[in-house]
Design a protein around this motif. Sequence first.
Motif, PDB file in Angstrom:
ATOM      1  N   CYS A 245       0.843  -1.197   0.000  1.00 47.24           N
ATOM      2  CA  CYS A 245       0.000   0.000   0.000  1.00 47.24           C
ATOM      3  C   CYS A 245       0.880   1.250   0.000  1.00 47.24           C
ATOM      4  O   CYS A 245       1.781   1.382   0.827  1.00 47.24           O
ATOM      5  CB  CYS A 245      -0.917   0.021   1.222  1.00 47.24           C
ATOM      6  N   LEU A 246       0.624   2.148  -0.954  1.00 53.83           N
ATOM      7  CA  LEU A 246       1.295   3.441  -0.986  1.00 53.83           C
ATOM      8  C   LEU A 246       0.406   4.470  -0.297  1.00 53.83           C
ATOM      9  O   LEU A 246      -0.773   4.609  -0.652  1.00 53.83           O
ATOM     10  CB  LEU A 246       1.547   3.884  -2.426  1.00 53.83           C
ATOM     11  N   ALA A 303       5.228   9.680  -6.981  1.00 51.24           N
ATOM     12  CA  ALA A 303       4.031   9.570  -7.803  1.00 51.24           C
ATOM     13  C   ALA A 303       4.350   9.622  -9.288  1.00 51.24           C
ATOM     14  O   ALA A 303       3.536   9.262 -10.113  1.00 51.24           O
ATOM     15  CB  ALA A 303       3.038  10.683  -7.456  1.00 51.24           C
ATOM     16  N   VAL A 311       1.807  -2.877  -6.100  1.00 55.30           N
ATOM     17  CA  VAL A 311       0.968  -1.983  -5.297  1.00 55.30           C
ATOM     18  C   VAL A 311      -0.503  -2.351  -5.508  1.00 55.30           C
ATOM     19  O   VAL A 311      -1.034  -2.242  -6.614  1.00 55.30           O
ATOM     20  CB  VAL A 311       1.201  -0.501  -5.667  1.00 55.30           C
ATOM     21  N   VAL A 314      -3.824   2.283  -2.677  1.00 53.25           N
ATOM     22  CA  VAL A 314      -3.282   3.628  -2.484  1.00 53.25           C
ATOM     23  C   VAL A 314      -4.172   4.358  -1.490  1.00 53.25           C
ATOM     24  O   VAL A 314      -5.400   4.285  -1.579  1.00 53.25           O
ATOM     25  CB  VAL A 314      -3.228   4.418  -3.817  1.00 53.25           C
ATOM     26  N   ASN A 316      -4.722   8.233   0.028  1.00 53.67           N
ATOM     27  CA  ASN A 316      -4.389   9.654   0.005  1.00 53.67           C
ATOM     28  C   ASN A 316      -4.652  10.225   1.388  1.00 53.67           C
ATOM     29  O   ASN A 316      -5.805  10.466   1.757  1.00 53.67           O
ATOM     30  CB  ASN A 316      -5.219  10.384  -1.051  1.00 53.67           C
ATOM     31  N   ARG A 329      -0.947   9.545  -8.590  1.00 57.64           N
ATOM     32  CA  ARG A 329      -0.907   8.757  -7.347  1.00 57.64           C
ATOM     33  C   ARG A 329      -1.643   7.428  -7.523  1.00 57.64           C
ATOM     34  O   ARG A 329      -1.079   6.362  -7.261  1.00 57.64           O
ATOM     35  CB  ARG A 329      -1.558   9.546  -6.217  1.00 57.64           C
ATOM     36  N   VAL A 330      -2.895   7.506  -7.924  1.00 58.07           N
ATOM     37  CA  VAL A 330      -3.694   6.270  -8.007  1.00 58.07           C
ATOM     38  C   VAL A 330      -3.202   5.370  -9.124  1.00 58.07           C
ATOM     39  O   VAL A 330      -3.460   4.162  -9.118  1.00 58.07           O
ATOM     40  CB  VAL A 330      -5.205   6.588  -8.176  1.00 58.07           C
ATOM     41  N   ARG A 332      -0.391   4.289  -9.464  1.00 57.47           N
ATOM     42  CA  ARG A 332       0.598   3.341  -8.928  1.00 57.47           C
ATOM     43  C   ARG A 332       0.019   1.940  -8.798  1.00 57.47           C
ATOM     44  O   ARG A 332       0.755   0.965  -8.727  1.00 57.47           O
ATOM     45  CB  ARG A 332       1.052   3.772  -7.527  1.00 57.47           C
ATOM     46  N   THR A 333      -1.328   1.841  -8.726  1.00 58.22           N
ATOM     47  CA  THR A 333      -1.986   0.537  -8.592  1.00 58.22           C
ATOM     48  C   THR A 333      -2.776   0.253  -9.863  1.00 58.22           C
ATOM     49  O   THR A 333      -2.862   1.078 -10.763  1.00 58.22           O
ATOM     50  CB  THR A 333      -2.899   0.519  -7.354  1.00 58.22           C
ATOM     51  N   ALA A 342      -8.215   2.695  -4.317  1.00 60.80           N
ATOM     52  CA  ALA A 342      -7.677   3.987  -3.887  1.00 60.80           C
ATOM     53  C   ALA A 342      -8.630   4.618  -2.879  1.00 60.80           C
ATOM     54  O   ALA A 342      -9.834   4.726  -3.143  1.00 60.80           O
ATOM     55  CB  ALA A 342      -7.484   4.912  -5.081  1.00 60.80           C
TER      56      ALA A 342
END
Length: 447
Positions: A245-246, A303, A311, A314, A316, A329-330, A332-333, A342
């Motif tokens: 998880c980021l 990002a 991943v 995510v 935030n 950002r999102v 990444r998955t 996300a």
Amino acid sequence: MNSFQQFKLLPFIVDALTEKRITKPTDIQARIIPAAMNGRDIIGKSQTGTGKTLAFLLPILEAINPEEQSVQAIVVAPTRELAWQIHEELKSLLVKQPEFIKTSLIVGGTDRERQIDRMKNPPQLIIGTPGRILDLMKVQALFPHKVTHFVVDEADQMLDMGFLPEVDRIAQALPEKLQTMVFSATIPEKLEPFLKKYLHDPRYAEASAEHRVVPKIKHHTIPVRHRDRKELTVEVAKAINPFVCLVFTNTKQEADELETTFREAGLNVGTLHGDMQARRRKQAIKDINDAKYQYVIATDLAARGIDIKGVSHVINFGIPKDLDFYTHRVGRTGRAGATGEAYTLYEDHENGPINRLEERGFTFTHVDVRNGSLQPIKTRKRRTTDRKMKVSQTAHSRMAGEIKKAKKKVKPGYKKKFKYKLKETASREHMQSQRKERREIRKKNKR
């Protein structure tokens, strides 16, 4: 059979690709590699994760003369982390024949004198950040007069971070006979003068709509509701139980504070942001790619460009100030057809940015943590006003006229008075509008 053989690559490179289970070119690779191998300048419009790194590394490896002991190719990236990642990708292609050519990673935050000393026996291929590469050119440690290939990766980020003038100075010092390849997620208007200056009859390549992988990402919002945001993030992290998880924060301080909260909760967490020393950041990326952490807390540094594998989720911690970063950002998955989740935490006054994300086409479901699990809640109320209430054009014009008169009198504090009057007018008009709506409802009910 490996489909990359169609490009007539060196056998040991095809073997390395096969070992990595890369047997079929992505759409962007199929479009770029043949043109690049024919010496064409390239503009590649592609997001991270589309395979663009191989799209420029493979043609360069084919073109480099291993017998020529001089710098023949330079690849510039906006961050040390991305440069390091490209260099790691390069090393993986040379794994079957590591002595084929000499390569070097030239980035800031590392021993400058050692890098200068390394240039005495020049590598054929350099990957680095523009600042340090330009620095070595200025002190005449790096001689670029025999460079035949120049790559600018993540050009729009280079522009955003203010590095494009340095890239421009590097390009000016290179020979006129040069193949230039520029890769960017977007092509901003301010980037176009650079492209026109250095690229001649470029091949423009972008993944076609039918081949573009649409991430299967589910987007969720979670209301903070006056709870401690850090503690709530920990509850969400425990509830989702991700593979990796980021967690994105807007500031470095938030990242450090959130890491402490995660560690106190007993979670396996790592951190990545710009204030970390170069060696520590490099080690952090290596640990992340080795899947040593279940949770990774990062600023928007990660990002863009950095490819973190596996991943699944995510979070935030805060909504990004620049909403374009939400997409990064999102992204990444949900890679390569996989699904992703996300979660975005928000306060009531942050409804406006979420409304604007919905206008961009994102669809959110609304959940909250209850008894250790995420459960759906009532639909989020779409507030028609953002932090500042909307003011009618008539009222704003009237108030603007008053402030114009106030300026002529040069009385102190007129800006504050103007803002106060605007707020007061907005509040009054908002109340009048609500009363009107209630009257209309009562009339309908009487009928």
